[in-house]
Every structure is written in structure tokens, then in C-alpha cells.
Design an enzyme around this catalytic site. Structure first.
Site, PDB file in Angstrom:
ATOM      1  N   THR A 207       1.350  -6.806  -3.950  1.00 31.87           N
ATOM      2  CA  THR A 207       0.695  -5.541  -4.322  1.00 31.87           C
ATOM      3  C   THR A 207       0.804  -5.299  -5.819  1.00 31.87           C
ATOM      4  OG1 THR A 207       1.202  -4.644  -2.135  1.00 31.87           O
ATOM      5  CG2 THR A 207       0.633  -3.074  -3.864  1.00 31.87           C
TER       6      THR A 207
ATOM      7  N   GLU B  40       5.011 -14.422   8.195  1.00 30.58           N
ATOM      8  CA  GLU B  40       6.151 -13.594   8.588  1.00 30.58           C
ATOM      9  C   GLU B  40       6.938 -14.249   9.707  1.00 30.58           C
ATOM     10  OE1 GLU B  40       4.757  -9.079   7.355  1.00 30.58           O
ATOM     11  OE2 GLU B  40       4.954  -9.593   9.482  1.00 30.58           O
TER      12      GLU B  40
ATOM     13  N   GLY C 275       1.681 -12.126   3.918  1.00 30.40           N
ATOM     14  CA  GLY C 275       2.139 -13.512   3.900  1.00 30.40           C
ATOM     15  C   GLY C 275       2.690 -13.906   5.258  1.00 30.40           C
TER      16      GLY C 275
ATOM     17  N   SER D  68       5.951  -2.229   1.795  1.00 31.90           N
ATOM     18  CA  SER D  68       5.256  -3.370   2.401  1.00 31.90           C
ATOM     19  C   SER D  68       3.863  -2.966   2.861  1.00 31.90           C
ATOM     20  CB  SER D  68       6.068  -3.888   3.592  1.00 31.90           C
ATOM     21  OG  SER D  68       5.373  -4.919   4.248  1.00 31.90           O
ATOM     22  N   SER D  69       2.850  -3.762   2.461  1.00 23.53           N
ATOM     23  CA  SER D  69       1.474  -3.519   2.926  1.00 23.53           C
ATOM     24  C   SER D  69       1.383  -3.912   4.391  1.00 23.53           C
ATOM     25  CB  SER D  69       0.478  -4.347   2.103  1.00 23.53           C
ATOM     26  OG  SER D  69       0.527  -3.980   0.752  1.00 23.53           O
TER      27      SER D  69
ATOM     28  N   SER E 209       6.353 -10.493   2.618  1.00 19.36           N
ATOM     29  CA  SER E 209       6.588  -9.097   2.275  1.00 19.36           C
ATOM     30  C   SER E 209       7.715  -8.990   1.251  1.00 19.36           C
ATOM     31  CB  SER E 209       6.950  -8.318   3.541  1.00 19.36           C
ATOM     32  OG  SER E 209       7.200  -6.967   3.231  1.00 19.36           O
ATOM     33  N   GLY E 210       7.451  -8.248   0.156  1.00 20.88           N
ATOM     34  CA  GLY E 210       8.456  -8.070  -0.887  1.00 20.88           C
ATOM     35  C   GLY E 210       8.372  -9.067  -2.013  1.00 20.88           C
TER      36      GLY E 210
ATOM     37  N   ASN F 143      11.074  -5.011   2.546  1.00 24.21           N
ATOM     38  CA  ASN F 143      10.347  -4.447   1.405  1.00 24.21           C
ATOM     39  C   ASN F 143      10.200  -2.945   1.609  1.00 24.21           C
ATOM     40  OD1 ASN F 143       8.704  -3.935  -0.754  1.00 24.21           O
ATOM     41  ND2 ASN F 143       6.964  -5.129  -0.033  1.00 24.21           N
TER      42      ASN F 143
END
Length: 1029
Positions: A117, A391, A389, A165-166, A112-113, A162
Site C-alpha cells: 500500500t 498468505e 500477497g 492490511s488491505s 501483508s505488511g 500488519n
């Protein structure tokens, strides 16, 4: 961007900006990998290849490498021809798809981050610009691009790592026809983090759409939805204690989302339904329960519940029953079992998660409908997989378990596809395949997903087991089933050292990327994700079209227990794996440069960790196994042919033979390279570096020779062109000059003839023969007159003499000119100067042409007085105080008897003239008795006042000498009005000394001025001759 091209134009820049393909590193160690990555990052080179895999490091700042100019640069270019870029990967995937008419996918992964995206957005933007443009394409393109802000609003949230974050996995297929035009798209979503709707960790937020609605919604919309413009009023938005974030502009994002919903064909009524659902979830979070005496939950006059009822269009009493009672059907009977307060809160949260989750799925389906390709003919596809990704948080729960399981599956797929593509390339080129040693994570995937023995199966069994199944009983079952597994450990199974790092409710998995500790709290509830049947029935009756559609799709007649979340996710992953295995793979690995999002900061420890869990070193080792570098013969020969005389400048034969001749000339050893069917394979990077360095040296020599030849050729051509041009210009110029000269002479002849004829007839009346000549004469005279106009009024002689034809006009102009000068002069005269001129005029009328010294006096200005009142004795002033003093002047008075000179003051008042000797008045002459004033015609200053003597005792005529004669007499004339009494006498002046006694003043000229008494008793005055001009 041009600077990057310059820096990466050749491998010789490797010491400054690193290697643009990790495959060409001398050493495949972690240190060498990170050092190369750091070098490139420090120069804002965020992209690097591992073969065809793209590594992207998030710079946390805007770089000018994504404009249309850069897109055009990468269109249709060989993959390795330009520096690494996401456009290069997107373009090569696109052109490979067109050439081979097969399907491809681009896997974008990272934590994340890291920029996943953004990477998918950049690829979509590139295809929107680079693909052929049609009306259909523009429509599909707009919908694809605008699906992003909608999905981000409903599926993204702020996390600790993030701000955007998705919280779901997304796979998008972009469909192309045979011409390469984008004609449709389709999105699959995976594992939306529904638990975020009802709970957020500290420092995190709920999904963006909630805050966008509250902060950006119009006042009438919020009023209709029963919402207030304050996020802190809603329990579901405040648990993370960061509802308002300075880096997120919810108001602007709201506008973007509303616009995007229109573009993806969601009408206003459906949009209103959608916002009603979002508002209902917020109100549902504010529904509060109280406990009665038995501990059962109940609701008292809950306004939030009525808003939920209104917005969802369901009966408020049935909704209240569904949240406080469970309906159990026993044959034909129905039993209502009350909930405890904790159970009621669980049911409320489950309903909120179910509504939001079903709405998100509906939204994805609507986007798919808007992008659906209606043409049934075969299409090629490029898929974009933007998925969470690996985590690792401080506390890892069920969501992290699913996400990391997904990454294990993708890593397994990644290694399989990479090995497969490498092996297929070797076989296609007829190169012997050498087995590669790598970590096979199948053991971890089996640990999670194996039937009846994997963690998911045990979790499902515990969820289905009757009795008091809890998260801790699930942990105990895990310990029983897999106590000896090398990649699994718990507090109970661990040794003493490891046990210190584990809580009793934790289990630890050794993933391919490293160890992750999971807390089992909430695993069963999140896996079950149950919603009681009576609430489902109620939602099916909703008047909100979206809610009723979503819940009606659930088969309520099916009595079987629905699949658990983990099982659904496992099934969707298996389907995704099948989809990806059927396509050609391209990879983008996104890395975070630091945790604090600081531009330019490279956190080596953080990046080392990401490199490990993304499997980049594994991929590099697979790519480096055997041969590090391979290129098609024609590409290799085109670049390096200058290094061999036999291949330079043109190789006429087959490219493979040319390459063989070239490498033999360069001295390649047999074990350093292999010749495939279409490519040359080079084993060691140092071999390529030596070739590249030799090419750099050769390039400079070739450039010098080419420049010399080209400059000589260019100079000769330029000289010839200049010579031809000069000849043409000279010819044209001479012709133009000759024509011009001829025209000028013809004109001159014509003008001269006219002039002569006009001159000959100048005395006649105006006619066609002399009109131009007369006009010329007038013009010439006026020009001369203009240059020689008189400068002053007194200049009467400089007026230009006119020709006869303009004599009359000249006289009129002369008069006008003098009148203008006179007017200008008069208008410039001050009142003081005017008075001065008037007195000068009076003086002129009396003395001009009569007295010799007059011309010299003209230029001397008159003053008001020659003696100030302060210089007159006070006693005298007292005696004449009744008379106003008009003028005073010093004089020399000559005594009547003997003509002895005495200095005196002469004062003129309004009525008389006074002769003053210091403090006494020696004589008073009234203007009425002043019968005349005599002066000589010479240059002397003698004045004689002729006084009427009626009394024998009265004094006679007054004889004086004054230096300011003209000023004095003019003042006297003005004061006493005696203009006619002044006489200018030649020779002698008779004076009356006293009544009956006379004398004479004789005037003569001499060398020196003097006054004396002559022997004859007369007063003799000698004056000098006036100077003539």
C-alpha cells in the site's frame, strides 16, 4: 540520498553495499541472492533491481528518500543511471508510455505488511509532483491521493501481520492525455474480505472505519446514530480482543477520512447515509436471539433492532420477520418457515456482510465517478495493481484459498509476460533465443479453476447440490475427483508421516511457493454468501438512499441462483488477466524484513520464504538466461569510451562500430558478447565487472589529467582577469585620489582665507566675515576649558584664561562651575563631618593669623573626648553626677607657688571646669567666674584661665599646658560660650596667683621647647618656631 549515490556510483562498491541489479550476480543461488539483499538492507538501500523488476524490503522506519528533491532527481533519467528507487520505475513507466503511446501497469505484490500500500502511495505522490500541472490535474491528483484514506478506512484492517492490511485487491488505472497530464482514473476492487465484518481472529480487528466512527465521531453524530464512545459495547468489534491499538490513531484517521470524502465529491447528506450504514452494521451485531420451546429463534424488545430499523429506514416488524423466518413461495402461496437460533445468527451476519459489501462497491463506484475522464479521446493508461500477497496462516480458510489462487494466476501471468518480453527483446535485437527451464504452475491453476474438474467447480456443485451438503462432503468429493493429483493431498490420501500433519477436515495444495494446508470449515457458507429474497426485498424499500440503490441494482426478478463467490472471483481474475495482458508490465516485489516490525532487523529465514513464493529466483533465472547484461550502444559507448584510445575522447562514427572497436580493444572473447541491432549483450557478469574495474582505474587517471589541464587553464584565466582588474582599479584609484586631493586643497584655501579675514575683524561686531572665526574661537575655548576644569573648590588658579570675545561667558561659567562643585561637596558632607567643620570654623575665627601653630592643627580632626568616663575615678564621677560631662582632656597644671608641673585631668561639664587629681577634685572653675582665657601667639600649648577672685581664700588664675589646645578651647567656647573671652597675647601674660598677688608667664622662642621658673620668679615658656610652607 547523496550518500547512496556516492556508494552506488559504480560497480566497484559491490563489496560494500552489494550489487544494485541481481542480474549481475556471479552466482544465481539463494545464498548469493540473500547475501546481496542483506548487504544493501544493512546500508538502508531497500531497493534492488532484477532487470526492470524492483525488489523492495520494508525497513520499518522513515528514510529520507521520498522528498521533492529526490523526485526531481529521478525525473526523466535513464532507468539504470541512478541507484534503484521506486521513483525510477514510476518515471520510466511514465516516459515509456508517453514515447510509445501505449498502456502500462505496475504490479505490486508481497505478503501483508510488506509495504504494498505504501508503494502504491509513493507512485501516486510521484505522479502528482512530476506530471505537468493544470487545474484539472490538480483536481484529479487530489481525488486519486484522497481515495487512498477512504479505501483504507473501509477496506483495510489490523491483522496479526500488519496494522493496516488491505483486505481487498485494488487495481487503479491512471489515465494520461498525449501531453502526459493526468486526466482521470478508475478503480477495480476484488474479493473484499466480508467475513471480517462479523468475525475476527484473536489479535485482529474489524475494518478501520468502525473504530474511527466510534472513537472519532462527534458527540451529536454518535447520539444521532445511537452509538456510545466505547468499542467494547459492540460484538462485531470485540471478537479479536484488541479494539484499541496504541499504534493506530483512530481519531486522527477519522478527520482524514471526513476530509477525503469531501474531496471526492460526496456531499454531507450522502455522507450521513454512509455513516448510518456503518452504525446499522454495529447495531445489527448486537441483535440477540432467544430460543422458544420448539428451538425456534425469536426477538423480545430488542433495542438494537429498532436502531437498525431507524438507521436503514425499514419497517421494524418486517426486519424482525426477515431475521427469524424464511419466506418460501410455492406457486401463489407464501410459506413462512421459522429459523433456529443458529440459523437466525447466520442470516443476521449474512445481512451485515451484504450491506457492508454492497456499500463498499458503491463507494468504489462513487470514487470512480469523481475521477471519471469526460473527454472521449484516446488516453494512455498506467495501472497500479495492489493485491494481496501469498498468505499462509496457522489456520487457512476460504479467503486464503482465493488469495493464493489469485497469486498463482499472477505468477503464471508474470512468467508468461517476462518470458514474452525477454523473447521479444532477443528477436528485436536479432539474438538467438535460448529456451529457459522454469517451473510452470499451470498444473496448479488448472487444479483450482479447470471446468467441471477443478476445486472451484466441485465447490460450486456441492453448494448447489440438494440434500445435506456440508464442508466434509465437499472434502470427500475432492478426494474422489483428484485423489491422484501430485499437488493435492488430504488426511485420507496422505501417507503415515504426512497424515500426522493434517486434520481430518483439511486438504493441502502444493503451490509454486510451497505447501499450504486449508481447513474446509466454512467453505460452503462463505462461497454461497446467500441472502434470502425477503431480506433483499426489504433492503430495496430502505429509505437510506445508498442501501436502496445498492440492493435495487440486484435483479430480484431473476430466479436463477446467483454466482458463488469463488466463481465471481475466478471471473474477475480472468478479466484482470485480460486487462494486464494488453499492457506492458512493470513489477514491484515487496518483502517483509521481519515479523516483529523492528527497524534494521533482517530475518533471513522469513525473507528466503518470501523470495521463494514471490518467484524472484525464477524471474532472475529468466533474466539471466543467455545474457546477463544488455545496454544500448550509445549508453555503453558513452560510459566506457575512455578505455580505448580509438574511441576517446570522441567517436565520430556509428555507435555500434565504436562499441565493436571498444570491446575488441578490451579483449572480449566471441562467446562473451553478442552485437544486437541497437544493443550489446554481455553473457557473464564477470566480463562487465572487469570492464567496470578498468573504467574505475582509468577514471582516476583521466580525472588527474583533466584536473591538471583545467587547473592550468583556470589559473591562467584567473591571472589575466586579476591583472586587468588590478590595472583598472589602480587607474580608478589614482583618479579618485587626485580628485579628492584637488577638492581638499580648494576647501583648505577657502577655509584659510575665511580664518584670516575673521582674525583680522575679530574685534568688530559680529558679521559674515568673522562669524565663523568667532564661533571657532568659542568652540576652541570651550574644548580647552572642558579638558582643564578645576578639580576642587580650593583650586582658584587653574581656570583657563578666556579670549576677550568670551570673557563674560567665561566668568559666568566659572561661577557656575564653582557653585556646582560647592553644592556637590556640601551634599556629600555627613552630619558628623558637618559638626566637625563648624568647630573648625570656630577655631579658625579665634586663632587664624594669631597663633603660629594654628595652620598645623587644621588637618587634625577633633574628637568627642580625650578621656573616656571609664578612665575617670568613680568617686569623682559621683561628686559631679548631677552635671553632664561634655569633654575631658589630660593637662599639665603648674602650681601657683613655684610653678611645679603636675599631670591632671580637666573635665568640662555643662556649668564648670574641674581639675582632677586621681580621686579628688583640686579645683572647680565655674564658667560664670571665668573672666578670660589667655594663650601666647607662639607654638606652645600653655593656657591661662583668668578667674574672678572675690574671696581672699579663693584660688587664683589657673596655668595649664595642653597638647590639644585648639580642640580643648574650641570645645570650651561651644560649651561655655566663651568665644570672646579668649585672647592671643604676645610676650608675657600676667596672672593673679591670689587676690592682691600677681606673677608673670614669659614666652620666648628657642631651639628646644621647655618650661621653667626663671630667676626673676616668672614662669618662662620656650617655644620653637613654626615651620612655614
Amino acid at each position: 540520498m547523496q550518500g547512496q549515490l556516492d556508494m552506488e556510483g559504480a560497480l566497484t562498491a559491490r563489496d560494500r553495499v552489494g550489487i544494485q541489479d541481481f542480474v549481475l550476480l556471479d552466482e544465481t543461488t539463494d545464498e548469493a541472492f540473500l547475501s546481496n539483499l542483506h548487504k544493501r538492507f544493512s546500508k538502508d538501500l531497500i531497493y534492488t533491481y532484477i532487470g526492470t523488476l524492483l525488489v523492495s524490503v520494508n525497513p520499518y522506519k522513515e528514510l529520507d528518500i521520498y522528498n521533492n528533491k529526490q523526485m526531481e532527481l529521478y525525473m526523466g533519467v535513464n532507468f539504470f543511471e541512478l541507484p534503484p528507487h521506486i521513483y525510477a520505475l514510476a518515471d520510466n513507466a511514465y516516459h515509456t508510455m508517453l514515447a510509445e503511446f501505449n498502456n502500462h501497469f505496475i504490479l505490486i505484490s508481497g505478503e501483508s505488511g510488506a509495504g504494498k500500500t505504501e508503494a502504491s502511495k509513493k507512485i501516486l505522490q510521484y505522479y502528482a509532483v512530476s506530471c505537468p500541472s493544470t487545474t484539472l490535474l490538480n483536481t484529479v491528483r487530489d481525488k486519486m491521493l484522497m481515495s487512498n484514506p477512504v479505501l483504507e478506512a473501509f477496506g483495510n484492517a489490523k491483522t496479526l501481520k500488519n496494522d493496516n492490511s488491505s483486505r481487498f485487491g485494488k487495481y487503479m488505472d491512471i489515465q494520461f492525455d498525449s501531453e502526459g497530464e493526468a486526466v482521470g482514473g478508475h478503480i477495480l476492487n476484488y474479493l473484499l474480505e466480508k467475513s471480517r465484518v462479523v468475525h475476527q481472529n484473536h489479535g485482529e480487528r474489524n475494518f478501520h472505519i468502525f473504530y474511527q466512527l466510534v472513537q472519532g465521531g462527534e458527540d451529536d453524530l454518535l447520539q444521532r446514530l445511537g452509538l456510545e464512545r466505547d468499542c467494547h459495547h459492540y460484538n462485531y468489534l470485540t471478537q479479536g480482543e484488541c479494539a484499541i491499538v496504541s499504534s493506530i490513531n483512530d481519531i486522527n484517521e477519522w478527520k482524514t477520512v471526513k476530509n477525503a470524502l469531501q474531496i471526492i465529491n460526496i456531499d454531507k447528506m450522502t455522507t450521513d447515509y454512509l455513516f448510518e450504514i456503518i452504525a446499522s452494521v454495529l447495531h445489527l451485531g448486537n441483535v440477540q436471539f432467544e430460543s422458544d420451546s420448539k428451538g425456534n429463534a425469536h426477538l423480545n424488545n430488542n433495542a438494537a433492532l429498532r436502531w437498525v430499523s431507524n438507521l436503514l429506514g425499514v419497517d421494524v416488524h418486517l426486519l424482525q420477520d426477515g431475521l427469524t423466518y424464511r419466506k418460501i413461495e410455492a406457486k401463489k402461496d407464501q410459506i413462512l418457515t421459522p429459523f433456529t437460533t443458529d440459523h437466525a445468527i447466520y442470516v443476521r451476519d449474512a445481512l451485515a456482510k451484504a450491506i457492508y459489501g454492497q456499500t463498499f462497491t458503491w463507494l468504489v463506484n462513487r470514487i470512480n465517478e469523481s475521477m471519471e475522464n469526460k473527454d472521449s479521446s484516446r488516453k494512455s493508461v498506467i495501472g497500479l495493481l495492489d493485491i494481496y500477497g501469498f498468505e499462509v496462516f496457522y489456520v487457512n480458510s476460504f479467503e486464503q484459498f482465493c488469495i493464493n489462487y489469485c497469486n498463482e494466476k499472477l505468477q503464471q501471468l508474470f512468467i508468461q509476460l517476462t518470458l514474452k518480453s525477454e523473447q521479444e527483446e532477443y528477436e528485436a535485437e536479432d539474438i538467438e533465443w535460448e529456451p529457459v527451464q522454469f517451473f510452470n504452475n499451470k498444473i496448479i491453476c488448472d487444479l483450482v479453476e479447470e471446468k467441471h474438474r477443478g476445486i472451484i467447480s466441485i465447490l460450486d456443485e456441492e453448494c448447489l447440490r440438494p440434500g445435506d451438503a456440508t464442508d466434509l462432503t465437499f472434502l470427500e468429493r475432492l478426494e474422489e475427483k483428484m485423489g491422484n493429483h501430485p499437488h493435492f493431498v488430504t488426511h485420507k490420501l496422505a501417507d503415515k508421516m504426512t497424515r500426522k500433519t493434517l486434520e481430518r477436515g483439511d486438504f493441502r495444495l502444493l503451490h509454486y511457493a510451497g505447501e499450504v494446508t486449508y481447513c474446509v470449515v466454512g467453505f460452503l457458507d462463505k462461497n454461497n454468501d446467500l441472502l434470502y429474497r425477503n431480506i433483499k426485498d426489504l433492503m430495496c424499500q430502505s429509505k437510506n438512499a445508498i442501501v436502496s440503490e445498492c440492493f435495487s441494482a440486484i435483479n430480484l426478478d431473476n430466479r436463477r441462483r446467483p454466482e458463488t463467490v469463488a466463481t465471481q472471483f475466478k471471473s474477475s481474475l480472468l478479466k484482470l488477466t485480460e486487462i494486464l495482458m494488453a499492457k506492458e508490465a512493470w513489477y514491484i516485489r515487496c518483502l517483509k524484513s521481519n515479523e516483529s516490525k523492528q527497524p534494521g532487523h533482517f530475518d533471513e529465514a522469513l525473507i528466503r520464504h518470501q523470495v521463494k513464493y514471490l518467484g524472484l529466483m525464477e524471474h532472475l533465472r529468466v533474466r539471466r538466461a543467455g545474457f546477463a547484461y544488455r545496454r544500448k550502444y550509445d549508453v555503453f559507448l558513452k560510459r566506457y569510451k575512455p578505455l580505448c584510445p580509438s574511441t576517446w575522447p570522441h567517436w565520430r562514427g556509428i555507435p555500434a562500430d565504436g562499441v565493436e572497436v571498444l570491446v575488441q580493444h578490451l579483449g572480449y572473447l566471441p562467446n562473451e558478447y553478442k552485437m544486437g541491432r541497437t544493443k550489446i549483450f554481455i553473457r557473464h557478469p564477470r566480463t562487465l565487472y572487469a570492464t567496470e574495474d578498468a573504467y574505475e582505474r582509468c577514471k582516476h587517471e583521466l580525472a588527474t589529467r583533466l584536473q591538471a589541464k583545467y587547473k592550468g587553464y583556470k589559473a591562467k584565466g584567473e591571472f589575466r582577469k586579476q591583472k586587468e582588474a588590478a590595472t583598472k582599479i589602480e587607474t580608478c584609484w589614482r583618479g579618485a585620489q587626485a580628485r579628492k586631493e584637488r577638492e581638499k586643497r580648494a576647501w583648505a584655501v577657502k577655509v584659510i582665507k575665511k580664518f584670516i579675514k575673521g582674525y583680522m575683524t575679530r574685534g568688530e561686531a559680529k558679521s559674515t566675515d568673522n562669524s565663523e572665526y568667532l564661533a571657532f574661537v568659542r568652540q576652541n575655548y570651550l574644548n580647552r576649558l572642558k579638558a582643564n576644569l578645576p578639580k576642587t573648590v580650593l583650586d582658584k588658579t587653574s581656570w583657563v584664561h578666556p579670549p576677550a570675545v568670551v570673557a563674560e561667558s567665561s566668568e559666568i561659567l566659572r561661577k557656575l562651575c564653582y557653585r556646582v562643585m560647592v553644592r556637590k561637596y556640601v551634599r556629600g558632607i555627613t552630619p558628623q563631618k558637618k559638626a566637625q567643620l563648624q568647630m573648625k570654623y570656630l577655631t579658625s575665627s579665634i586663632f587664624k593669623g594669631k597663633k603660629e601653630s594654628y595652620p598645623q592643627s587644621v588637618a587634625q580632626p577633633f574628637v568627642d573626648t580625650r578621656i573616656s568616663e571609664q578612665d575617670i575615678n568613680v568617686r569623682v564621677l559621683q561628686m559631679i553626677r548631677n552635671e553632664r560631662i561634655k569633654y575631658s582632656v589630660p593637662v599639665i597644671k603648674y602650681h601657683r607657688n613655684g610653678f611645679k608641673p603636675k599631670p591632671r585631668q580637666l573635665v568640662l561639664t555643662e556649668t564648670a571646669a574641674y581639675v582632677i587629681d586621681e580621686a579628688k577634685i583640686t579645683q572647680r572653675v565655674l564658667y560664670t567666674v571665668l573672666k578670660g582665657i589667655s594663650v601666647s601667639n607662639l607654638t606652645d600649648g600653655m593656657i591661662v584661665f583668668h578667674v574672678t577672685c572675690e574671696d581672699p581664700k579663693q584660688k587664683g588664675d589657673l596655668v595649664m599646658q595642653c597638647d590639644h589646645l585648639y580642640e580643648f578651647l574650641t570645645k570650651l567656647c561651644v560649651i561655655a560660650n566663651k568665644q570672646n573671652a579668649i585672647k592671643v597675647v604676645q610676650g608675657s601674660i600676667k596672672i593673679e596667683i591670689q587676690p592682691g598677688k600677681e606673677s608673670v608667664v614669659d614666652f620666648t622662642t628657642g631651639q628646644e621647647p621647655m618650661v621653667y621658673k626663671a630667676k626673676n620668679g616668672h614662669l618662662t615658656v620656650v617655644a620653637t618656631r613654626a615651620r612655614t610652607r
